[in-house]
Design a protein around this motif. Structure first.
Motif, short mmCIF file in Angstrom:
data_model
loop_
_atom_site.label_atom_id
_atom_site.label_comp_id
_atom_site.label_asym_id
_atom_site.label_seq_id
_atom_site.Cartn_x
_atom_site.Cartn_y
_atom_site.Cartn_z
N ALA A 323 0.83 -1.22 0.00
CA ALA A 323 0.00 0.00 0.00
C ALA A 323 0.86 1.26 0.00
CB ALA A 323 -0.93 -0.01 1.21
N ARG A 324 1.96 1.25 0.74
CA ARG A 324 2.84 2.43 0.74
C ARG A 324 3.48 2.64 -0.63
NH1 ARG A 324 3.97 0.85 6.17
NH2 ARG A 324 5.69 -0.47 5.46
N GLY A 325 3.88 1.54 -1.26
CA GLY A 325 4.43 1.66 -2.60
C GLY A 325 3.42 2.21 -3.59
N CYS A 329 3.56 5.61 -5.90
CA CYS A 329 3.31 5.62 -7.35
C CYS A 329 2.22 6.62 -7.71
CB CYS A 329 2.91 4.22 -7.83
SG CYS A 329 4.24 3.01 -7.85
N ARG A 330 1.15 6.61 -6.92
CA ARG A 330 0.02 7.52 -7.19
C ARG A 330 0.45 8.98 -7.09
NH1 ARG A 330 -2.95 5.87 -3.39
NH2 ARG A 330 -4.23 4.36 -4.49
N ALA A 331 1.35 9.25 -6.16
CA ALA A 331 1.76 10.63 -5.92
C ALA A 331 2.80 11.12 -6.91
CB ALA A 331 2.31 10.77 -4.49
N THR A 332 3.55 10.21 -7.51
CA THR A 332 4.71 10.64 -8.29
C THR A 332 4.66 10.29 -9.77
OG1 THR A 332 5.92 8.60 -7.78
CG2 THR A 332 6.21 10.46 -6.26
N LEU A 338 -3.20 4.54 -15.59
CA LEU A 338 -3.19 3.54 -16.66
C LEU A 338 -2.39 2.31 -16.27
CD1 LEU A 338 -2.60 5.98 -19.64
CD2 LEU A 338 -4.73 4.83 -19.07
N CYS A 339 -1.95 2.29 -15.03
CA CYS A 339 -1.05 1.21 -14.59
C CYS A 339 -1.52 0.58 -13.29
CB CYS A 339 0.36 1.78 -14.44
SG CYS A 339 1.53 0.71 -13.61
N GLY A 340 -1.89 1.41 -12.33
CA GLY A 340 -2.35 0.90 -11.05
C GLY A 340 -1.25 0.66 -10.06
N GLY A 341 -0.03 1.11 -10.36
CA GLY A 341 1.01 1.05 -9.35
C GLY A 341 2.01 -0.06 -9.51
N GLY A 342 1.91 -0.85 -10.57
CA GLY A 342 2.91 -1.88 -10.80
C GLY A 342 2.67 -3.14 -10.00
N ALA A 343 3.27 -4.24 -10.48
CA ALA A 343 3.09 -5.54 -9.83
C ALA A 343 4.03 -5.67 -8.63
CB ALA A 343 3.37 -6.67 -10.83
N PRO A 344 3.50 -6.11 -7.49
CA PRO A 344 4.36 -6.27 -6.32
C PRO A 344 5.59 -7.16 -6.55
CG PRO A 344 2.07 -6.36 -5.66
CD PRO A 344 2.08 -6.33 -7.16
N VAL A 345 5.43 -8.23 -7.34
CA VAL A 345 6.57 -9.13 -7.54
C VAL A 345 7.70 -8.42 -8.27
CG1 VAL A 345 5.73 -10.12 -9.74
CG2 VAL A 345 7.24 -11.47 -8.26
N ASP A 355 7.61 -1.53 -1.00
CA ASP A 355 7.45 -0.10 -0.73
C ASP A 355 8.41 0.67 -1.64
OD1 ASP A 355 7.04 2.41 0.27
OD2 ASP A 355 7.91 2.01 2.25
N SER A 356 8.12 0.60 -2.94
CA SER A 356 8.99 1.24 -3.93
C SER A 356 8.15 1.59 -5.14
CB SER A 356 10.14 0.31 -4.31
OG SER A 356 9.67 -0.89 -4.91
N THR A 357 8.79 2.17 -6.14
CA THR A 357 8.01 2.66 -7.28
C THR A 357 8.46 2.00 -8.59
OG1 THR A 357 9.45 4.61 -7.44
CG2 THR A 357 7.43 4.83 -6.15
N GLU A 358 9.09 2.73 -9.46
CA GLU A 358 9.28 2.30 -10.85
C GLU A 358 10.15 1.06 -10.97
OE1 GLU A 358 10.01 5.04 -14.53
OE2 GLU A 358 11.97 4.36 -13.79
#
Length: 388
Positions: A323-325, A329-332, A338-345, A355-358
């Motif tokens: 959730a923090r990641g 993503c949502r903020a930056t 169009l992505c939803g924040g990327g796959a956790p894996v 807890d990371s982004t790109e």
């Protein structure tokens, strides 16, 4: 998601990913599965418990899809899956729709399998990376031989039995120079539905050929050229990445308060291995391990309830980090809707943390594809973009 000091069960369930055996009869170079030599299988008792567990969990609402996956599901006989479907029906007195889906390397497809697929209207996906000079670089037998001719025999068997199917092709660095050859391969072999996966960094597959300098501009050229070819021939083939992304781009942004991806929604996907261990979020997490969480299983259907699993410390920690990641993503990221924040894996195995982004997956399979499609829609007669 929190309710007092407890976590409510989320969902609804969309995908139930079952790993009936970790064994695979092939030895693909980019495979992330750590245990594909093992011939263990999910017992009938565990199958019973899986479906009892799922239907009593509170996350089944309007039907879901069972995806048989990882390792190669067809190393088990047709009779195994006939029993599994009967078991699922026995635990589904309300008649909720349960769709069946197989992802296979295709080398074991015969008439009996085709009869089974037709009887149960199975969604069949075949893994093939294109013509032999591309496919056989990575998708080999356990003795190191190429597998493309055998895969094509399986595809022709599906076609002769009128079984609908789609193909998934993994794009490696080598693939990116051959958009025309790949396109011609699909058309010449009457393959109508195509999906592209990229060679990802996951688990034991700790490096990707797509992680080298200059790949992003080559990837953009590949996608641009492929888009042109599909458009030129009046959509003779359907490409998952185009079909999913074009409507979202044309319709504007999605609701940014809710991640649009199953992999970021707790209990939208439930994955269960042959011993009954289960997890949620990205299916690829099951069977892998980490220094931070240990393995990614949050429970076992034979001993735990879903409620107890999602109230465990491991799930709380995983979910909070994911959730923090997502919030970052949502903020930056301007592509978030169009992505939803990327796959956790991808986040964990590329960045070392949920807890990371790109990630590389974001840059290629989201940002690059979106940019190319937007450019094509704005200038449909233009040449393929090579912008980095």
């Amino acid at each position: 998601m929190a309710a007092g000091n407890r976590w409510r069960i989320a969902g609804p369930l969309e995908l139930l990913v079952l790993q009936p055996t970790p064994f695979c009869n092939l030895d693909c170079a980019y495979c992330y599965l750590p245990d594909r030599d093992s011939k263990r299988r999910m017992s009938d008792a565990t199958l019973n418990r899986v479906f009892q567990f799922v239907f009593s969990s509170g996350i089944v609402e309007q039907g879901f899809t069972v995806v048989w996956h990882a390792g190669e599901p067809m190393v088990l006989p047709v009779a195994y899956y006939q029993r599994a479907i009967d078991i699922a029906r026995a635990h589904n007195p309300g008649g909720v729709q349960v769709r069946q889906s197989f992802q296979t390397n295709g080398v074991l497809i015969d008439d009996a399998w085709c009869d089974f697929f037709k009887e149960h209207q199975v969604n069949v996906g075949v893994s093939v990376d294109g013509p032999a000079f591309l496919h056989d670089r990575n998708r080999k037998t356990r003795k190191g031989a190429g597998t493309q001719p055998r895969v094509m025999e399986g595809i022709r068997k599906l076609q002769s039995n009128n079984v609908p199917f789609h193909v998934i092709s993994v794009l490696t660095s080598e693939s990116l120079d051959y958009a025309d050859e790949l396109y011609d391969f699909y058309v010449d072999n009457e393959i109508k539905e195509v999906a592209f996966n990229i060679e990802e960094i996951e688990g034991p597959h700790a490096a990707s050929t797509l992680g080298t300098a200059g790949v992003e501009s080559r990837f953009r050229r590949f996608i641009g050229r492929f888009f042109d070819l599909v458009a030129r021939d009046d959509l003779a083939i359907s490409v998952r990445e185009f079909d999913s992304m074009v409507p979202m781009i044309l319709n504007g942004k999605q609701d940014e308060d809710f991640p649009p991806t199953q992999e970021n929604s707790p209990c939208a996907i439930l994955s269960v291995d042959c011993e009954g261990n289960f997890t949620t979020y990205s299916p690829e997490l099951l069977g892998l391990s980490s220094s931070h969480y240990g393995d990614f299983a949050i429970g076992n259907v034979n001993t735990d309830t879903l409620e107890s699993a999602i109230n465990s410390d491991k799930f709380r920690n995983m979910s909070s980090d994911i959730a923090r990641g997502l919030s970052k993503c949502r903020a930056t990221c301007e592509y978030y809707s169009l992505c939803g924040g990327g796959a956790p894996v991808n986040k964990y195995f590329e960045n070392g943390s949920f807890d990371s982004t790109e990630t590389m997956f974001c840059r290629l399979n989201r940002k690059a594809i979106v940019d190319v499609i937007v450019a094509k829609l704005q200038n449909p007669t233009g040449v393929a973009t090579d912008a980095a």
